[in-house]
Design an enzyme around this catalytic site. Structure first.
Site, PDB file in Angstrom:
ATOM      1  N   THR A 134      42.270  30.448  40.642  1.00  0.00           N
ATOM      2  CA  THR A 134      41.874  31.164  41.854  1.00  0.00           C
ATOM      3  C   THR A 134      41.634  30.187  42.992  1.00  0.00           C
ATOM      4  O   THR A 134      40.913  29.198  42.832  1.00  0.00           O
ATOM      5  CB  THR A 134      40.592  31.972  41.587  1.00  0.00           C
ATOM      6  OG1 THR A 134      40.842  32.854  40.494  1.00  0.00           O
ATOM      7  CG2 THR A 134      40.190  32.773  42.818  1.00  0.00           C
ATOM      8  N   LYS A 159      45.843  33.015  41.964  1.00  0.00           N
ATOM      9  CA  LYS A 159      45.165  34.170  42.561  1.00  0.00           C
ATOM     10  C   LYS A 159      44.599  33.709  43.891  1.00  0.00           C
ATOM     11  O   LYS A 159      43.815  32.755  43.935  1.00  0.00           O
ATOM     12  CB  LYS A 159      44.064  34.655  41.617  1.00  0.00           C
ATOM     13  CG  LYS A 159      43.170  35.728  42.224  1.00  0.00           C
ATOM     14  CD  LYS A 159      42.377  36.427  41.129  1.00  0.00           C
ATOM     15  CE  LYS A 159      40.960  36.737  41.584  1.00  0.00           C
ATOM     16  NZ  LYS A 159      40.205  37.470  40.558  1.00  0.00           N
ATOM     17  N   LYS A 161      42.395  34.380  47.228  1.00  0.00           N
ATOM     18  CA  LYS A 161      41.359  35.211  47.824  1.00  0.00           C
ATOM     19  C   LYS A 161      41.762  35.524  49.266  1.00  0.00           C
ATOM     20  O   LYS A 161      42.180  34.616  50.016  1.00  0.00           O
ATOM     21  CB  LYS A 161      40.014  34.485  47.787  1.00  0.00           C
ATOM     22  CG  LYS A 161      39.449  34.343  46.383  1.00  0.00           C
ATOM     23  CD  LYS A 161      39.012  35.684  45.810  1.00  0.00           C
ATOM     24  CE  LYS A 161      38.235  35.503  44.509  1.00  0.00           C
ATOM     25  NZ  LYS A 161      37.800  36.795  43.945  1.00  0.00           N
ATOM     26  N   ASP A 189      43.280  38.880  45.820  1.00  0.00           N
ATOM     27  CA  ASP A 189      42.006  39.592  45.624  1.00  0.00           C
ATOM     28  C   ASP A 189      41.295  39.674  46.965  1.00  0.00           C
ATOM     29  O   ASP A 189      40.902  38.651  47.522  1.00  0.00           O
ATOM     30  CB  ASP A 189      41.145  38.834  44.600  1.00  0.00           C
ATOM     31  CG  ASP A 189      39.880  39.598  44.232  1.00  0.00           C
ATOM     32  OD1 ASP A 189      39.629  40.680  44.813  1.00  0.00           O
ATOM     33  OD2 ASP A 189      39.129  39.101  43.364  1.00  0.00           O
ATOM     34  N   GLU A 215      43.886  42.923  43.917  1.00  0.00           N
ATOM     35  CA  GLU A 215      42.608  43.278  43.315  1.00  0.00           C
ATOM     36  C   GLU A 215      41.657  43.821  44.370  1.00  0.00           C
ATOM     37  O   GLU A 215      41.518  43.243  45.454  1.00  0.00           O
ATOM     38  CB  GLU A 215      42.031  41.980  42.719  1.00  0.00           C
ATOM     39  CG  GLU A 215      41.375  42.134  41.391  1.00  0.00           C
ATOM     40  CD  GLU A 215      40.881  40.786  40.876  1.00  0.00           C
ATOM     41  OE1 GLU A 215      41.710  39.862  40.730  1.00  0.00           O
ATOM     42  OE2 GLU A 215      39.682  40.655  40.632  1.00  0.00           O
ATOM     43  N   ASP A 240      38.388  46.015  40.329  1.00  0.00           N
ATOM     44  CA  ASP A 240      37.454  45.020  39.784  1.00  0.00           C
ATOM     45  C   ASP A 240      36.024  45.524  39.992  1.00  0.00           C
ATOM     46  O   ASP A 240      35.426  46.104  39.089  1.00  0.00           O
ATOM     47  CB  ASP A 240      37.692  43.654  40.430  1.00  0.00           C
ATOM     48  CG  ASP A 240      36.718  42.584  39.927  1.00  0.00           C
ATOM     49  OD1 ASP A 240      35.929  42.883  39.011  1.00  0.00           O
ATOM     50  OD2 ASP A 240      36.723  41.452  40.448  1.00  0.00           O
ATOM     51  N   LYS A 264      35.118  42.313  33.267  1.00  0.00           N
ATOM     52  CA  LYS A 264      34.332  41.070  33.243  1.00  0.00           C
ATOM     53  C   LYS A 264      33.145  41.310  32.328  1.00  0.00           C
ATOM     54  O   LYS A 264      32.455  42.332  32.467  1.00  0.00           O
ATOM     55  CB  LYS A 264      33.844  40.692  34.651  1.00  0.00           C
ATOM     56  CG  LYS A 264      34.977  40.203  35.547  1.00  0.00           C
ATOM     57  CD  LYS A 264      34.482  39.864  36.926  1.00  0.00           C
ATOM     58  CE  LYS A 264      35.654  39.437  37.807  1.00  0.00           C
ATOM     59  NZ  LYS A 264      35.291  39.447  39.237  1.00  0.00           N
ATOM     60  N   CYS A 292      36.206  36.492  35.495  1.00  0.00           N
ATOM     61  CA  CYS A 292      34.922  35.808  35.310  1.00  0.00           C
ATOM     62  C   CYS A 292      34.149  35.748  36.618  1.00  0.00           C
ATOM     63  O   CYS A 292      34.705  35.941  37.686  1.00  0.00           O
ATOM     64  CB  CYS A 292      35.152  34.391  34.786  1.00  0.00           C
ATOM     65  SG  CYS A 292      36.214  33.375  35.841  1.00  0.00           S
ATOM     66  N   ASP A 317      41.977  35.778  34.121  1.00  0.00           N
ATOM     67  CA  ASP A 317      41.526  34.996  35.275  1.00  0.00           C
ATOM     68  C   ASP A 317      40.263  34.272  34.802  1.00  0.00           C
ATOM     69  O   ASP A 317      39.151  34.665  35.120  1.00  0.00           O
ATOM     70  CB  ASP A 317      41.251  35.976  36.434  1.00  0.00           C
ATOM     71  CG  ASP A 317      40.588  35.319  37.632  1.00  0.00           C
ATOM     72  OD1 ASP A 317      40.812  34.115  37.860  1.00  0.00           O
ATOM     73  OD2 ASP A 317      39.850  36.022  38.351  1.00  0.00           O
ATOM     74  N   ASP A 319      38.896  30.811  34.880  1.00  0.00           N
ATOM     75  CA  ASP A 319      39.083  29.471  35.424  1.00  0.00           C
ATOM     76  C   ASP A 319      37.817  28.859  36.011  1.00  0.00           C
ATOM     77  O   ASP A 319      37.843  27.730  36.477  1.00  0.00           O
ATOM     78  CB  ASP A 319      40.168  29.523  36.523  1.00  0.00           C
ATOM     79  CG  ASP A 319      39.812  30.499  37.644  1.00  0.00           C
ATOM     80  OD1 ASP A 319      38.795  31.224  37.515  1.00  0.00           O
ATOM     81  OD2 ASP A 319      40.539  30.544  38.647  1.00  0.00           O
TER      82      ASP A 319
END
Ligand code: MG
Length: 374
Positions: A134, A159, A161, A189, A215, A240, A264, A292, A317, A319
């Site tokens: 991410t 991923k 943001k 996301d 997301e 999410d 999550k 996470c 995801d 990481d």
């Protein structure tokens, strides 16, 4: 065998660099770590990572909840994790990160007692899962150069943001796609940062950059908006923040409010509830990702066990521990060329917690606190 002692610690986890998402910037995390011990000296570890804006928890509220939750599991049989979960979920509403830490520790202890890996207690499916990496919100140039660095490290899924400004978000995605080429998978996301109208504009413009999924484009409570985007967006939608529990998953499934659901453990409050979410998702034909918070190696390793035990988890995801200056655990799930690999050993595995990094908060024994805050 019965659980006789619960030790509750905090640990400071500064990040390698500030991490910005549409909801704000963070620099470090203070996680709560629990160590539970049975009457034969077997040990189980659990971790809670606070997320003020997602589960409403801080390190202080997690510790406060521990005063209610930890005594619930003293003198319980660690093999009866369903019963432990029933007791802790019934003791206080919400506080899912705190609940997760205790349930995770109970599962670790159960695995250690039985000599079985957590993955095998939960199902058993494979030994490794691929994770994305991410990249937080930065300038398009910075995101592109970070993207290249992570691709060089072996990650094949990124991923990004987004969710601050549609035009800038578009420039971020374009810069990363131009830098990494067409063979790297890109997902985004927005962390609820867009309105439905902005999301429609952003997603139809981003289609040309081959974005595989988006997301949580809109507010977590806007299930109608999520459903509208799921019907109309050319890019598949992942829920999410809209899904914490099995009940939320059922709502999303019934409303067709997402193409994917991001599980999550911290939102679910435990591996058992996460498994219920996966079951509902699977029955509804909705694949899962497991993601996470800013977690260290104990919680990430638990999530890797879950992912390798659950067929409906099609992507991960996981990481956050890679972004920490120093993790408080060694020997958890390794990361090699973008794959998380289960450690050897029973329960969570042969991981070594660096107890010198932990600060003791309280010890619970025989249903009462035996020490006061240091
Ligand atoms: Mg997310």
């Amino acid at each position: 065998m019965l659980i006789r002692r619960v030790e509750v610690y905090t640990v400071e986890l500064p990040y390698k660099k500030p991490f910005t998402i549409s909801m704000g910037t963070s620099y470090s995390s203070t996680d709560v770590v629990v160590k539970i011990i049975d009457d034969e000296g077997n040990v189980g570890w659990g971790e809670a990572s606070p997320s003020r804006r997602v589960t409403g928890e801080s390190e202080d509220t997690i510790l406060s909840a521990m005063s209610v939750l930890a005594p619930q599991i003293i003198n319980e049989d660690p093999l009866n994790v369903e019963e432990i979960e029933r007791k802790i979920s019934g003791a206080i509403l919400g506080n899912t990160a705190a609940k997760l830490a205790l349930e995770m520790a109970a599962f670790d202890l159960k695995g250690k007692i039985l000599g079985v890996r957590l993955r095998d207690l939960l199902g058993g499916y494979k030994d490794r899962v691929e994770t994305d990496f991410t990249i937080g919100i930065m300038s398009p140039e910075e995101m592109a150069s970070d993207a290249l660095r992570y691709v060089e490290m072996g990650f094949r899924i990124l991923k990004l943001k987004v969710g601050l400004d549609v035009e800038e978000d578009l420039a971020r995605v374009r810069a990363v796609r131009d830098a990494v080429g067409k063979d790297i998978r890109i997902r985004i996301d927005a962390n609820q940062g867009w309105s439905v109208k902005q999301a429609k504009k952003a997603l139809s413009s981003m289609e040309r950059y081959d974005v595989e999924l988006a997301e949580q484009p809109v507010k977590w409570y806007d299930y109608e908006g999520m459903a509208e985007l799921t019907r109309e967006s050319p890019i598949p939608i992942m829920a999410d923040e809209s899904v914490h529990s099995a009940r939320d998953a059922l709502l999303v499934a019934n409303m067709r409010a997402a193409d994917y659901i991001n599980i999550k453990l911290t939102k679910a409050g435990g591996l058992l509830e996460a498994r219920r979410i996966a079951a509902i998702s699977e029955a509804a034909g909705i694949p899962n990702m497991i993601g996470c918070m800013m977690e260290g190696g104990v919680s990430i390793t638990a999530a890797v066990h879950f992912a390798t035990a659950t067929r409906n988890v099609v992507t991960t995801d996981l990481d956050s521990d890679i972004s920490l200056k120093e993790d408080f655990v060694e020997g958890g799930a390794k990361c090699e060329n973008g794959f998380r690999i289960l450690p050897e050993g029973a329960g969570l595995g042969n991981l070594r917690v660096k107890e010198g990094m932990l600060k003791l908060w309280k010890v619970f024994e025989e249903g009462k606190e035996v020490s006061t805050p240091l």
